[in-house]
Design an enzyme around this catalytic site. Structure first.
Site, mmCIF file in Angstrom:
data_model
loop_
_atom_site.group_PDB
_atom_site.id
_atom_site.type_symbol
_atom_site.label_atom_id
_atom_site.label_comp_id
_atom_site.label_asym_id
_atom_site.label_seq_id
_atom_site.Cartn_x
_atom_site.Cartn_y
_atom_site.Cartn_z
ATOM 1 N N GLU A 113 55.957 22.749 -5.836
ATOM 2 C CA GLU A 113 54.797 23.275 -6.743
ATOM 3 C C GLU A 113 55.710 22.612 -7.874
ATOM 4 O O GLU A 113 54.631 23.797 -8.337
ATOM 5 C CB GLU A 113 54.146 23.852 -6.272
ATOM 6 C CG GLU A 113 52.096 23.300 -6.577
ATOM 7 C CD GLU A 113 51.440 24.682 -5.930
ATOM 8 O OE1 GLU A 113 50.435 24.287 -5.596
ATOM 9 O OE2 GLU A 113 51.583 25.896 -6.999
ATOM 10 N N GLU A 157 46.975 33.661 -2.978
ATOM 11 C CA GLU A 157 47.574 34.250 -4.322
ATOM 12 C C GLU A 157 47.146 34.653 -5.464
ATOM 13 O O GLU A 157 46.331 33.972 -6.791
ATOM 14 C CB GLU A 157 48.244 32.654 -4.488
ATOM 15 C CG GLU A 157 47.652 31.689 -5.290
ATOM 16 C CD GLU A 157 48.170 29.729 -5.293
ATOM 17 O OE1 GLU A 157 49.343 30.471 -5.930
ATOM 18 O OE2 GLU A 157 47.810 28.905 -4.886
#
Length: 282
Positions: free
Chosen positions: A254, A156
């Site tokens: 998240e 990511e």
């Protein structure tokens, strides 16, 4: 915000959510809040190889909660402190690999389909080329290991002040292309829409052009990394685009709740929190 929930498979990130409770109680709290799927960062940030009884306690907490663990970080150091992964750092790149046996065992037990391997910050003691070579080697080894249970390694972009080199989707895909060239195709882009937006990437364009490379999605609002509705990021539109273009994977919450976790979930009706049953749990 209810329209954003239609058809989306949401999961709760139990490292950032339900922090009112000890780690081993969070999967049960997520289930009590209506979720059937969760994800965690590596539960032991101080050690790649935890004691067997600690692993058993973690696995038991997820299994007994009746939720599916859909994603788990590999060891990445102290993410809340100075680290941002260690896969590219000489002298530390073996640490995520050291965590692999434990991670794969957890994955086999709980049906984990994705493992996030954070790249690591730039360091002054070695060239960037050498760090990138080391990261590719580490990621390829990790991908080979998790392929044994049919899982994918995620990578990511990350925002913030740490000297983390992967800031855009294109940065990540360049690395993943190098991993694929080694013969390991079970890798994918973790599209954290908060990080992408914060870094100035064009989130809509990333979705349009990279949807076939996106293996997992995480969301928080931007700026601030709070729950949807606390910032200006058009998460509803972005999730709608993902669905329109065929993404049917997980979307993990998240974010750092403003207030309690339960209060922060007001944007997502309880009936929309449940997704697939925990078929991987045993």
């Amino acid at each position: 915000m209810e329209s954003m929930a239609a058809g989306v498979r949401f999961a709760a990130n139990c490292t950032l959510l339900f922090t009112e409770l000890p780690l081993l109680q969070r999967a049960a709290a997520a289930r009590a809040a209506g979720f059937t799927a969760v994800e965690f960062w590596w539960p032991w940030p101080d050690r790649p190889v935890p004691a067997d009884h600690d692993v058993d306690a973690f696995v038991g907490s997820v299994r007994d909660a009746g939720v599916r663990l859909i994603a788990l970080n590999l060891f990445g150091g102290d993410l809340a402190g100075p680290d941002c992964g260690v896969a590219s750092i000489p002298g530390r790149s073996s640490q995520p690999l050291d965590s692999l046996d434990v991670a794969v065992a957890i994955g086999a037990e709980l049906g984990v389909g994705a493992f996030n391997a954070l790249y690591g910050n730039r360091v002054d003691t070695v060239t960037t080329d050498r760090q990138d070579e080391l990261a590719v080697e580490t990621l390829a080894t990790a991908a080979e290991a998790v392929s044994a249970i049919g899982a994918t390694v995620l990578l990511e972009p990350v925002s913030g002040p740490k000297p983390y080199p992967l800031r855009t989707a294109a940065d990540v895909l360049t690395v993943l292309d190098r991993v694929t060239a080694t013969g390991r195709g079970n890798t994918g882009l973790l599209a954290d829409l908060y990080h992408l937006a914060t870094n100035g990437d064009d989130v809509a364009r990333v979705i349009e052009t990279c949807v076939d490379r996106i293996a997992h999605v995480q969301i928080a609002d931007s700026p601030g990394r709070g729950q949807p509705g606390t910032g200006t990021l058009d998460l509803a539109a972005h999730l709608a685009s993902l669905q329109r273009l065929g993404y049917d994977g997980w979307v993990a919450l998240e974010y750092n709740p403003t207030g309690t976790t339960l209060d922060s979930l007001g944007w997502l009706p309880r009936g929309r929190r449940a997704a697939d049953p925990p078929t991987g749990a045993r």
